[in-house]
Design an enzyme around this catalytic site. Structure first.
Site, PDB file in Angstrom:
ATOM      1  N   GLU A 245      -3.710  -1.104   0.360  1.00 25.15           N
ATOM      2  CA  GLU A 245      -4.060  -2.302  -0.598  1.00 25.15           C
ATOM      3  C   GLU A 245      -2.998  -2.669  -1.638  1.00 25.15           C
ATOM      4  O   GLU A 245      -3.093  -1.865  -2.606  1.00 25.15           O
ATOM      5  CB  GLU A 245      -5.492  -2.037  -1.016  1.00 25.15           C
ATOM      6  CG  GLU A 245      -6.668  -1.819  -0.217  1.00 25.15           C
ATOM      7  CD  GLU A 245      -7.335  -2.879   0.345  1.00 25.15           C
ATOM      8  OE1 GLU A 245      -6.732  -4.091  -0.083  1.00 25.15           O
ATOM      9  OE2 GLU A 245      -8.185  -3.011   1.295  1.00 25.15           O
ATOM     10  N   CYS A 279      -5.090  -7.516  -9.272  1.00 22.04           N
ATOM     11  CA  CYS A 279      -4.499  -7.722  -7.787  1.00 22.04           C
ATOM     12  C   CYS A 279      -5.180  -9.046  -7.192  1.00 22.04           C
ATOM     13  O   CYS A 279      -4.005  -9.673  -6.577  1.00 22.04           O
ATOM     14  CB  CYS A 279      -4.772  -6.468  -6.749  1.00 22.04           C
ATOM     15  SG  CYS A 279      -6.471  -6.327  -6.449  1.00 22.04           S
TER      16      CYS A 279
HETATM   17  P1  NAD Z   1       1.616   1.887  -8.404  1.00 25.53           P
HETATM   18  O1  NAD Z   1       1.996   1.583  -7.066  1.00 25.53           O
HETATM   19  O2  NAD Z   1       2.625   1.901  -9.378  1.00 25.53           O
HETATM   20  O3  NAD Z   1       0.666   3.287  -8.545  1.00 25.53           O
HETATM   21  C1  NAD Z   1      -0.351   3.215  -7.578  1.00 25.53           C
HETATM   22  C2  NAD Z   1      -0.715   4.863  -7.457  1.00 25.53           C
HETATM   23  O4  NAD Z   1       0.215   5.244  -6.309  1.00 25.53           O
HETATM   24  C3  NAD Z   1      -0.666   5.841  -8.649  1.00 25.53           C
HETATM   25  O5  NAD Z   1      -1.902   6.782  -8.596  1.00 25.53           O
HETATM   26  C4  NAD Z   1       0.665   6.246  -8.702  1.00 25.53           C
HETATM   27  O6  NAD Z   1       0.678   7.723  -9.368  1.00 25.53           O
HETATM   28  C5  NAD Z   1       0.700   6.550  -7.105  1.00 25.53           C
HETATM   29  N1  NAD Z   1       2.285   6.999  -6.687  1.00 25.53           N
HETATM   30  C6  NAD Z   1       3.378   6.355  -7.179  1.00 25.53           C
HETATM   31  N2  NAD Z   1       4.434   6.915  -6.533  1.00 25.53           N
HETATM   32  C7  NAD Z   1       3.963   7.528  -5.306  1.00 25.53           C
HETATM   33  C8  NAD Z   1       4.457   8.007  -4.204  1.00 25.53           C
HETATM   34  N3  NAD Z   1       5.821   8.117  -3.789  1.00 25.53           N
HETATM   35  N4  NAD Z   1       3.671   8.500  -3.243  1.00 25.53           N
HETATM   36  C9  NAD Z   1       2.402   8.529  -3.478  1.00 25.53           C
HETATM   37  N5  NAD Z   1       1.836   7.947  -4.378  1.00 25.53           N
HETATM   38  C10 NAD Z   1       2.371   7.284  -5.440  1.00 25.53           C
HETATM   39  O7  NAD Z   1       0.559   0.713  -8.799  1.00 25.53           O
HETATM   40  P2  NAD Z   1      -0.217   0.535 -10.132  1.00 25.53           P
HETATM   41  O8  NAD Z   1       0.892   0.142 -11.152  1.00 25.53           O
HETATM   42  O9  NAD Z   1      -0.959   1.832 -10.555  1.00 25.53           O
HETATM   43  O10 NAD Z   1      -1.061  -0.628  -9.796  1.00 25.53           O
HETATM   44  C11 NAD Z   1      -0.961  -1.802  -9.894  1.00 25.53           C
HETATM   45  C12 NAD Z   1      -0.709  -2.502  -8.341  1.00 25.53           C
HETATM   46  O11 NAD Z   1      -1.668  -2.243  -7.822  1.00 25.53           O
HETATM   47  C13 NAD Z   1      -0.448  -3.937  -8.429  1.00 25.53           C
HETATM   48  O12 NAD Z   1       0.533  -4.400  -7.697  1.00 25.53           O
HETATM   49  C14 NAD Z   1      -1.805  -4.606  -7.880  1.00 25.53           C
HETATM   50  O13 NAD Z   1      -1.749  -5.895  -7.341  1.00 25.53           O
HETATM   51  C15 NAD Z   1      -2.109  -3.561  -7.001  1.00 25.53           C
HETATM   52  N6  NAD Z   1      -3.533  -3.580  -6.831  1.00 25.53           N
HETATM   53  C16 NAD Z   1      -4.043  -3.701  -5.476  1.00 25.53           C
HETATM   54  C17 NAD Z   1      -5.358  -3.951  -5.339  1.00 25.53           C
HETATM   55  C18 NAD Z   1      -5.917  -4.155  -3.879  1.00 25.53           C
HETATM   56  O14 NAD Z   1      -7.066  -4.062  -3.730  1.00 25.53           O
HETATM   57  N7  NAD Z   1      -5.094  -4.717  -2.917  1.00 25.53           N
HETATM   58  C19 NAD Z   1      -6.342  -3.512  -6.229  1.00 25.53           C
HETATM   59  C20 NAD Z   1      -5.858  -2.983  -7.335  1.00 25.53           C
HETATM   60  C21 NAD Z   1      -4.256  -2.961  -7.569  1.00 25.53           C
END
Ligand code: NAD
Length: 497
Positions: A245, A279
């Site tokens: 997602e 998002c």
């Molecule tokens: P992010 O990708 O920076 O982090 C998301 C999660 O992934 C965090 O818990 C982070 O610690 C973890 N993470 C980071 N590096 C990783 C790795 N190498 N391996 C595994 N996990 C890792 O995203 P964010 O800044 O926390 O969230 C914002 C983003 O999320 C925006 O792009 C938004 O659009 C998206 N989002 C999507 C949805 C959806 O349902 N489609 C919902 C909410 C947010």
């Protein structure tokens, strides 16, 4: 907190992840930081818990999940206040977020048995001596990796689907909102104290990576597209299936017969709620020429009433401010006009509501996820042009159409997983609708029947109930029997003369 700490930026000190408010720097709490070994240990514990949880059966799980749902309702104020403290989110936004989370938990708990439970399948004529059974079996342990922008509802979606399907869950909350994540885990443990069916592991991205490699049966990731690709790569090492997602750049279309003021109200809400850190937030509007001027005026009037520090909270992740500033500067440099906010909108940790017109389609404000309270409005000739511009994006998460005659038809043509007609973001509030995107917004679904099936493997079983009259799947069949089978096939499925 020491003076060198940036408000809102997570830090790890003495194996503790410290979380602070992005506006004030006030500490929201601290949680133990995990390492690879701790993640593996949590997954091992979860495997045992999963067996116990499965043993409770559909009804036992349903009762407990519904109790947890009621706990969330009873303590909604506490949870919304904690979310405000940790992420800066206005309390009213937090309350509505809990409402959506409760809806998904309730729906998953009530429907898991019907959607995933065992069923007999209708016999097929050519295998009439066999009866088919289908059921959906849990993976065992599901890893859920969450973002910070909706720290309650985004993880509750996959967590409730995974738990209702009979899995245990190891949850890695965002490092920006670990305290809210831990609160969810702790309250679940109040309802289910016997086994660690839902656990949290805390830390930065490496802890998420460790979770992907820790022996979980499936990973549900919500976050940015770039991280989603890393999660897929880590999961690919062991062929662990994933739900992704990811981000979006959702568009809203205003057609000639739309209620313009309602469209403006929804566009302002869809783009600026949660300070635009959504998002499925609306980031672009395509309005047809006859309603364009009235729509722009109504948006400016309504967005102009929003106050930073009140309806518009701080930007939760400090480095996002640079991205928002870059997009605003790029839009202005390429000839866009700010009809509200603009060049000075970014005043850390806040961003004032900003509305642009005349932004060229190659600007980052149109092409990339901004994740701030900004909106572009573009004049188009008709709905066809609006759809083609809206679809010209690598993302495809949600979207919205305002209009009457052609609105649903236009909604179908938007390249996205969800669309709200005469509303924005509303599809996230219905527990029976699947949620997820296409393209760079990801794949797989949470919520609804598809969201439940995402967390279980289909298991097909055939059971012989009589001797085969025309045996096909044995070396002991005779050539005459094979000819008879082909004859039956022609009768059943051949072209009728
Ligand atoms: P992010 O990708 O920076 O982090 C998301 C999660 O992934 C965090 O818990 C982070 O610690 C973890 N993470 C980071 N590096 C990783 C790795 N190498 N391996 C595994 N996990 C890792 O995203 P964010 O800044 O926390 O969230 C914002 C983003 O999320 C925006 O792009 C938004 O659009 C998206 N989002 C999507 C949805 C959806 O349902 N489609 C919902 C909410 C947010």
């Amino acid at each position: 907190m020491t003076a060198t700490h940036v408000p809102g930026l997570p830090v790890i000190e003495d194996n503790q992840l410290i979380s602070t408010n992005p506006a004030t720097g006030e500490e929201a709490g601290r949680v133990p930081a995990a390492d690879e070994q701790a993640v593996r240990a949590a997954v091992e514990r979860a495997k045992e818990a999963a067996a116990w949880w499965q043993g409770l059966g559909w009804d036992g799980r349903r009762t407990r999940l519904l109790r947890w749902r009621s706990l969330l309702v009873e303590r909604i104020d506490e949870l919304a206040e904690l979310t405000r403290l940790e992420s800066g989110k206005p309390v009213n936004d937090g309350l509505i977020e809990v409402t959506a989370a409760v809806e998904h938990l309730d729906w998953a708990a009530r429907h898991a048995k019907k959607v995933l439970g065992p069923r007999r399948m209708r016999t097929r004529l050519l295998l009439a001596e066999h009866v088919g059974h289908l059921e959906y079996q849990p993976f065992g342990v599901v890893g859920v990796i969450g973002p910070w922008n909706y720290p309650i509802v985004t993880p509750i979606g996959p967590i409730s689907g995974a738990l209702a399907a009979g899995n245990a869950v190891v949850f890695k909350p965002s490092e920006y909102t670990p305290v809210v994540g831990q609160w969810l885990v702790d309250t679940f443990a109040e309802i289910v104290p016997e086994q660690p069916v839902l656990q949290a592991v805390h830390g930065l991205g490496d802890v998420g990576g460790a979770l992907c490699r820790s022996g979980v049966g499936k990973v549900s990731f919500t976050g940015s597209t770039a991280t989603g690709k890393k999660v897929m790569a880590a999961c690919a090492e062991n062929l662990v299936p994933v739900v992704i997602e990811a981000g979006g750049k959702d568009a809203l279309i205003v057609d000639f017969d739309a209620d313009v003021r309602a469209a403006a109200e929804a566009a302002v809400w869809g783009s600026m709620t949660n300070a635009g850190q959504t998002c499925i937030g609306i980031e672009r509007v395509y309005a047809v020429a006859p309603v364009y001027d009235a729509f722009v005026a109504a948006v400016v009037e309504k967005a102009g009433k929003l106050r930073t520090g009140e309806e518009i909270g701080p930007i939760t992740m400090p480095r996002q401010l640079d991205i928002i500033r870059d997009h605003i500067e790029d839009a202005l440099a390429k000839g866009g006009r700010a009809v509200l906010g603009g060049a000075d909108a970014v005043q850390a940790p806040y961003v004032a509501p900003t509305v642009f017109v005349d932004v060229p389609e190659d600007s980052s404000e149109i092409r990339e996820e901004t994740f701030g309270p900004t909106l572009t409005i573009t004049r188009v000739a008709d709905v066809d042009e609006a759809i083609s511009k809206a679809n010209d994006s690598p993302y495809g998460l949600g979207g919205s159409v305002f209009g009457k005659k052609n609105a649903v038809r236009a909604a179908r043509r938007l390249r996205s997983g969800m669309v709200a007609v005469n509303g924005t973001l509303t599809f996230v509030g219905m527990g029976n609708l699947p949620f997820g995107g296409v393209g760079e917004s990801g794949f797989g679904r949470i919520h609804g029947e598809d969201g439940l099936r995402e967390f279980a493997r289909p298991k097909a079983i055939t059971v012989r109930r009589a001797k085969s009259l025309l045996p096909a799947m044995t070396f002991e069949r005779t050539p005459a029997q094979v000819r008879q089978i082909v004859k039956a096939l022609r009768l059943l499925y051949g072209r009728k003369p």
